[in-house]
Design a protein around this motif. Structure first.
Motif, mmCIF file in Angstrom:
data_model
loop_
_atom_site.group_PDB
_atom_site.id
_atom_site.type_symbol
_atom_site.label_atom_id
_atom_site.label_comp_id
_atom_site.label_asym_id
_atom_site.label_seq_id
_atom_site.Cartn_x
_atom_site.Cartn_y
_atom_site.Cartn_z
ATOM 1 N N PHE A 26 -22.544 35.760 -6.449
ATOM 2 C CA PHE A 26 -21.261 35.330 -7.009
ATOM 3 C C PHE A 26 -20.395 34.689 -5.928
ATOM 4 C CE2 PHE A 26 -16.968 36.973 -8.729
ATOM 5 C CZ PHE A 26 -16.689 35.749 -9.301
ATOM 6 N N ALA A 27 -20.336 35.312 -4.742
ATOM 7 C CA ALA A 27 -19.517 34.774 -3.653
ATOM 8 C C ALA A 27 -19.994 33.379 -3.261
ATOM 9 C CB ALA A 27 -19.554 35.719 -2.451
ATOM 10 N N GLU A 28 -21.323 33.164 -3.254
ATOM 11 C CA GLU A 28 -21.857 31.840 -2.905
ATOM 12 C C GLU A 28 -21.514 30.812 -3.987
ATOM 13 O OE1 GLU A 28 -26.016 32.263 -2.238
ATOM 14 O OE2 GLU A 28 -25.773 33.559 -0.475
ATOM 15 N N ALA A 29 -21.640 31.203 -5.248
ATOM 16 C CA ALA A 29 -21.309 30.287 -6.342
ATOM 17 C C ALA A 29 -19.824 29.936 -6.309
ATOM 18 C CB ALA A 29 -21.685 30.915 -7.686
ATOM 19 N N TYR A 30 -18.998 30.918 -6.001
ATOM 20 C CA TYR A 30 -17.550 30.693 -5.902
ATOM 21 C C TYR A 30 -17.253 29.671 -4.811
ATOM 22 C CZ TYR A 30 -12.596 31.752 -5.064
ATOM 23 O OH TYR A 30 -11.243 31.659 -4.888
ATOM 24 N N ALA A 63 -7.369 31.033 -5.945
ATOM 25 C CA ALA A 63 -8.510 31.761 -6.499
ATOM 26 C C ALA A 63 -8.523 31.676 -8.020
ATOM 27 C CB ALA A 63 -8.469 33.223 -6.049
ATOM 28 N N ARG A 64 -7.351 31.696 -8.645
ATOM 29 C CA ARG A 64 -7.293 31.584 -10.103
ATOM 30 C C ARG A 64 -7.889 30.255 -10.565
ATOM 31 N NH1 ARG A 64 -1.922 33.567 -9.523
ATOM 32 N NH2 ARG A 64 -0.999 31.599 -10.240
ATOM 33 N N ARG A 65 -7.537 29.173 -9.857
ATOM 34 C CA ARG A 65 -8.064 27.862 -10.235
ATOM 35 C C ARG A 65 -9.586 27.828 -10.119
ATOM 36 N NH1 ARG A 65 -7.169 23.750 -7.263
ATOM 37 N NH2 ARG A 65 -7.294 22.231 -8.938
ATOM 38 N N VAL A 66 -10.132 28.376 -9.053
ATOM 39 C CA VAL A 66 -11.582 28.343 -8.855
ATOM 40 C C VAL A 66 -12.279 29.222 -9.894
ATOM 41 C CG1 VAL A 66 -13.456 28.848 -7.251
ATOM 42 C CG2 VAL A 66 -11.335 27.840 -6.406
ATOM 43 N N LEU A 67 -11.753 30.404 -10.134
ATOM 44 C CA LEU A 67 -12.376 31.320 -11.098
ATOM 45 C C LEU A 67 -12.378 30.723 -12.499
ATOM 46 C CD1 LEU A 67 -10.882 34.715 -9.880
ATOM 47 C CD2 LEU A 67 -13.315 34.119 -9.927
ATOM 48 N N GLN A 68 -11.281 30.112 -12.899
ATOM 49 C CA GLN A 68 -11.211 29.521 -14.234
ATOM 50 C C GLN A 68 -12.197 28.369 -14.367
ATOM 51 O OE1 GLN A 68 -7.025 28.674 -14.437
ATOM 52 N NE2 GLN A 68 -6.518 30.638 -15.359
ATOM 53 N N ALA A 69 -12.351 27.570 -13.315
ATOM 54 C CA ALA A 69 -13.314 26.471 -13.355
ATOM 55 C C ALA A 69 -14.749 26.994 -13.324
ATOM 56 C CB ALA A 69 -13.068 25.523 -12.177
#
Length: 439
Positions: A26-30, A63-69
């Protein structure tokens, strides 16, 4: 996992369902998504662990922007809890959209008929889900397909007996295993895995729908199923998902339901006789909901009967991975035809069909609860409130502990029909038990 309180099960399940079996994945995908978005954000495995344990309830703006995308979902749908808004109102900074009010954006995973905000599964079952996905790597290619097929069939049987909340972890585990192993599998094995994945994704869509998940969760898995069916050239499976989308369509949108049902039988594919009969029945139901003449509805149901008559006999127990739509029988067509007549304003005709065919011992608890809930609604419509309440209570006995969402939705609909008879003891009991269940 060490923490068993405030755990963000929704984020964990969403991660695993997308093939990120470990927090490192997950950390790598993020980080990859952050680079794609020209963000400098990188997260540690420790930060992922904090999010999944519920220690950090609301990420920072980047982080919110990245998680939502990354997930294509609002953070509330990933189990994050927005902090309380300050009492004073503020104006958005330039370029910053004003966020919607909490009561609009915040959703519980079990909304709608299942008003109680209970997670679909707990940390123990999530650990088993992750283990199942890793365990799949122990098998050779062809053994793996057989192993996952058996696991999926058992998940489908579990759904019929004990409901979507018990069946979903295993189904997501199968999907996670398919997603991770298909990438490196030999072409012929990859094809088998993706064929199985289309079946598993369709089951996941149903489980999310019956579990009361937001519509976009159901739509995500329907789309995944169609993608894998297309990649493997399985046109019949693609058409079957269109049928299932029609069945999942809100009853307030019968035009869409009709379009999807007709697309299932009229596209560039050939449905086997059993799912073709089911798609024709769904077309008849949508026609009834749009106010079509009863003669037109009867003609479509006659075509469904003809299609079912062309089906080869079922040689063994129907399974999720067996011949497509093999569980669709004459008894099921008859009770679904009764639903069509109920929608067409002929509740007496519907009640007769329900009573005759529900007397057989051919339905799993989930299906019996759903069709008995419809029987209750038909009885209420013909002016038999005591009989309607009695049937509704029978359905509730089956649906309550397993939380069969579709059945519970129909019971709420019946309860609304019976409001004018609130002084009758059985009707009072029905309303009280539904209220208790939702509390």
């Amino acid at each position: 996992m060490a923490q068993h309180h405030l755990a963000n099960e929704t984020l964990v399940s969403a991660r695993i369902a997308r093939g990120w079996l470990t927090q490192e994945d997950f950390a790598e995908a993020y980080y990859a998504k952050a680079q794609q978005m020209h963000e400098q954000a990188r997260i540690s495995v420790r930060q992922v662990r904090r999010w999944e344990s519920g220690v950090t309830t609301w990420p920072n703006r980047d982080a919110r922007r990245v998680l939502q995308a990354l997930f294509g979902l609002p953070l509330e749908d990933l189990g994050f809890i927005r902090p309380p808004r300050p009492t004073g109102r503020r104006t958005a900074a330039p370029g910053e959209p004003m966020e919607l009010e909490d009561d609009v954006r915040r959703r519980t995973f079990l909304g709608g008929a299942l008003a109680a905000s209970v997670p679909l599964f707990d940390l123990d079952t999530l650990e088993h889900l992750t283990a199942a996905a890793h365990d799949a790597r122990r098998y050779s290619d062809h053994e793996l397909v057989t192993h996952l097929s058996g696991a999926l069939d058992e998940a489908a049987r579990s759904d019929g007996r004990t409901g979507p909340h018990q069946a979903l972890p295993a189904t997501l585990g199968v999907l996670a295993a398919i997603n991770s192993t298909a990438r490196e599998a030999r072409p012929e094995v990859r094809r088998s895995l993706l064929n199985l994945g289309a079946r598993a994704a369709e089951l996941a869509a149903w489980l999310h729908k019956d579990g009361g998940a937001p519509d976009h969760e159901t739509a995500y898995w329907h789309q995944q199923s169609k993608e894998w069916a297309t990649l493997t050239g399985d046109g019949a499976m693609h058409a079957y998902v269109l049928l299932r989308q029609a069945q999942a369509t809100d009853r307030r949108d019968p035009a869409r339901m009709l379009d999807l049902a007709r697309a299932a039988t009229g596209g560039p594919w050939t449905l086997p006789p059993r799912p073709r009969a089911e798609a024709l029945q769904q077309e008849a139901r949508a026609l009834a909901m749009t106010g079509a003449p009863i003669g037109e509805i009867d003609r479509i149901l006659d075509r469904a009967q003809d299609a079912l008559g062309q089906a080869a006999p079922v040689t063994g127990p129907a399974t999720c991975t067996g011949p497509l739509g093999d569980s669709y029988t004459t008894e099921r067509l008859m009770v679904q035809s009764a639903i069509c007549y109920r929608e067409a304003g002929q509740p007496g005709r519907a009640a007769g069909l329900f009573q005759r065919h529900l007397a057989t011992d051919t339905f799993a608890p989930r299906d019996r609860a759903f069709f008995t809930a419809h029987l209750a609604g038909a009885l209420a419509a013909v002016g038999e409130p005591d009989e309607a309440a009695a049937a509704a209570l029978l359905a509730l006995n089956l649906a309550a502990s397993a939380r069969f969402g579709q059945a519970l939705a129909e019971l709420h609909r019946t309860a609304s029909q019976l409001k004018s008879h609130h002084n009758r003891p059985a009707v009072q009991e029905l309303h009280q038990r539904l209220a208790t269940l939702a509390a």
